[in-house]
Design a protein around this motif. Structure first.
Motif, PDB file in Angstrom:
ATOM      1  N   HIS A 182       0.937  -1.105   0.038  1.00 18.04           N
ATOM      2  CA  HIS A 182       0.032   0.096  -0.064  1.00 18.04           C
ATOM      3  C   HIS A 182       0.777   1.260  -0.139  1.00 18.04           C
ATOM      4  N   PRO A 183       0.807   2.191  -1.083  1.00 15.51           N
ATOM      5  CA  PRO A 183       1.545   3.246  -1.153  1.00 15.51           C
ATOM      6  C   PRO A 183       1.505   4.187   0.195  1.00 15.51           C
ATOM      7  N   LEU A 184       2.641   4.814   0.652  1.00 17.62           N
ATOM      8  CA  LEU A 184       2.542   5.928   1.647  1.00 17.62           C
ATOM      9  C   LEU A 184       3.283   6.828   1.050  1.00 17.62           C
ATOM     10  N   ASN A 185       2.358   8.157   0.900  1.00 17.31           N
ATOM     11  CA  ASN A 185       3.123   9.184   0.246  1.00 17.31           C
ATOM     12  C   ASN A 185       2.750  10.625   0.679  1.00 17.31           C
ATOM     13  N   SER A 186       2.036  10.575   1.882  1.00 18.98           N
ATOM     14  CA  SER A 186       1.781  11.809   2.854  1.00 18.98           C
ATOM     15  C   SER A 186       1.714  11.643   4.138  1.00 18.98           C
ATOM     16  N   THR A 187       2.237  12.894   4.891  1.00 19.84           N
ATOM     17  CA  THR A 187       2.204  12.847   6.313  1.00 19.84           C
ATOM     18  C   THR A 187       0.749  12.638   6.815  1.00 19.84           C
ATOM     19  N   GLU A 188      -0.207  13.080   6.186  1.00 21.19           N
ATOM     20  CA  GLU A 188      -1.474  12.884   6.746  1.00 21.19           C
ATOM     21  C   GLU A 188      -2.014  11.526   6.647  1.00 21.19           C
ATOM     22  N   GLN A 189      -1.551  10.849   5.522  1.00 20.67           N
ATOM     23  CA  GLN A 189      -1.731   9.295   5.562  1.00 20.67           C
ATOM     24  C   GLN A 189      -1.105   8.595   6.655  1.00 20.67           C
ATOM     25  N   LEU A 190       0.009   9.169   7.040  1.00 17.73           N
ATOM     26  CA  LEU A 190       0.882   8.647   8.080  1.00 17.73           C
ATOM     27  C   LEU A 190      -0.033   8.380   9.490  1.00 17.73           C
ATOM     28  N   ASP A 191      -0.587   9.752   9.736  1.00 24.10           N
ATOM     29  CA  ASP A 191      -1.567   9.767  10.802  1.00 24.10           C
ATOM     30  C   ASP A 191      -2.654   8.586  10.875  1.00 24.10           C
ATOM     31  N   LYS A 192      -3.149   8.400   9.950  1.00 25.86           N
ATOM     32  CA  LYS A 192      -4.191   7.414   9.526  1.00 25.86           C
ATOM     33  C   LYS A 192      -3.627   5.963   9.935  1.00 25.86           C
ATOM     34  N   ILE A 193      -2.327   5.829   9.364  1.00 26.75           N
ATOM     35  CA  ILE A 193      -1.756   4.409   9.378  1.00 26.75           C
ATOM     36  C   ILE A 193      -1.366   4.285  11.020  1.00 26.75           C
TER      37      ILE A 193
ATOM     38  N   TYR B 251       3.077  -1.109   4.243  1.00 26.00           N
ATOM     39  CA  TYR B 251       3.087   0.168   3.468  1.00 26.00           C
ATOM     40  C   TYR B 251       4.349   0.240   2.809  1.00 26.00           C
ATOM     41  N   TYR B 252       4.432   1.011   1.549  1.00 25.82           N
ATOM     42  CA  TYR B 252       5.743   1.255   1.024  1.00 25.82           C
ATOM     43  C   TYR B 252       5.861   2.673   0.836  1.00 25.82           C
ATOM     44  N   LEU B 253       7.043   3.182   1.346  1.00 27.40           N
ATOM     45  CA  LEU B 253       7.405   4.505   0.948  1.00 27.40           C
ATOM     46  C   LEU B 253       8.657   4.664   0.176  1.00 27.40           C
ATOM     47  N   ASP B 254       8.534   5.298  -0.894  1.00 32.80           N
ATOM     48  CA  ASP B 254       9.680   5.668  -1.944  1.00 32.80           C
ATOM     49  C   ASP B 254      10.034   6.779  -1.213  1.00 32.80           C
ATOM     50  N   LEU B 255      11.383   6.770  -0.369  1.00 35.91           N
ATOM     51  CA  LEU B 255      11.971   7.834   0.292  1.00 35.91           C
ATOM     52  C   LEU B 255      12.226   8.912  -0.296  1.00 35.91           C
ATOM     53  N   LEU B 256      12.929   8.878  -1.634  1.00 35.35           N
ATOM     54  CA  LEU B 256      13.530   9.777  -2.639  1.00 35.35           C
ATOM     55  C   LEU B 256      12.327  10.716  -2.986  1.00 35.35           C
ATOM     56  N   ALA B 257      11.260  10.038  -3.064  1.00 30.89           N
ATOM     57  CA  ALA B 257      10.038  10.856  -3.641  1.00 30.89           C
ATOM     58  C   ALA B 257       9.190  11.694  -2.611  1.00 30.89           C
ATOM     59  N   TYR B 258       9.364  10.983  -1.438  1.00 27.91           N
ATOM     60  CA  TYR B 258       8.673  11.509  -0.348  1.00 27.91           C
ATOM     61  C   TYR B 258       9.534  11.645   0.748  1.00 27.91           C
ATOM     62  N   ARG B 259      10.636  12.283   0.852  1.00 25.97           N
ATOM     63  CA  ARG B 259      11.566  12.404   2.009  1.00 25.97           C
ATOM     64  C   ARG B 259      10.821  12.955   3.203  1.00 25.97           C
ATOM     65  N   PRO B 260      10.156  13.892   3.067  1.00 29.28           N
ATOM     66  CA  PRO B 260       9.334  14.549   4.129  1.00 29.28           C
ATOM     67  C   PRO B 260       8.531  13.623   5.116  1.00 29.28           C
TER      68      PRO B 260
END
Length: 115
Positions: free
Chosen positions: A4-15, A58-67
């Motif tokens: 499951h893609p992880l690409n926002s800090t808002e999504q992190l709160d939900k996770i 969950y999968y985080l592409d940290l180069l694209a979503y370093r924040p």
């Protein structure tokens, strides 16, 4: 393995909220790193036989979503690594491993210990 893609800090709160009901893992992946690609491939090959169907990956592409990666490190109180596998249960990181030290058997023990 169904990432499951992880690409926002808002999504992190939900996770983090979701982790209060079901264990989740976050895999932080550097798409430009061969060690990270090796670790991801090992995870995908080993996942099915480990009895982890109830753990949501969950999968985080940290180069694209370093924040987002930085926020994960801050919120979960872990040092940033890449690649890195984090098990999150009840809003807290209960397993943190990086590089070729990522071990699904060890992570599974942490899942079992919380049940």
């Amino acid at each position: 393995m169904n990432w499951h893609p992880l690409n926002s800090t808002e999504q992190l709160d939900k996770i983090l909220e979701e982790s209060k009901h079901t264990p989740v893992v976050i895999f932080k992946h550097s798409t430009s790193c061969s060690i990270s690609s090796t670790a991801k491939s090992r995870l995908e090959r080993q996942w099915a036989g480990k009895g982890l169907d109830h753990v949501k990956p969950y999968y985080l592409d940290l180069l694209a979503y370093r924040p987002v990666s930085n926020e994960i490190a801050e919120v979960l109180h872990v040092q940033h690594q890449s690649p890195q596998l984090l098990l999150v249960q009840d809003g807290m990181c209960t397993y943190d491993a990086s590089h070729l030290g990522i071990n699904l058997d060890e992570m599974k023990k942490k899942v079992a210990a919380s049940n």
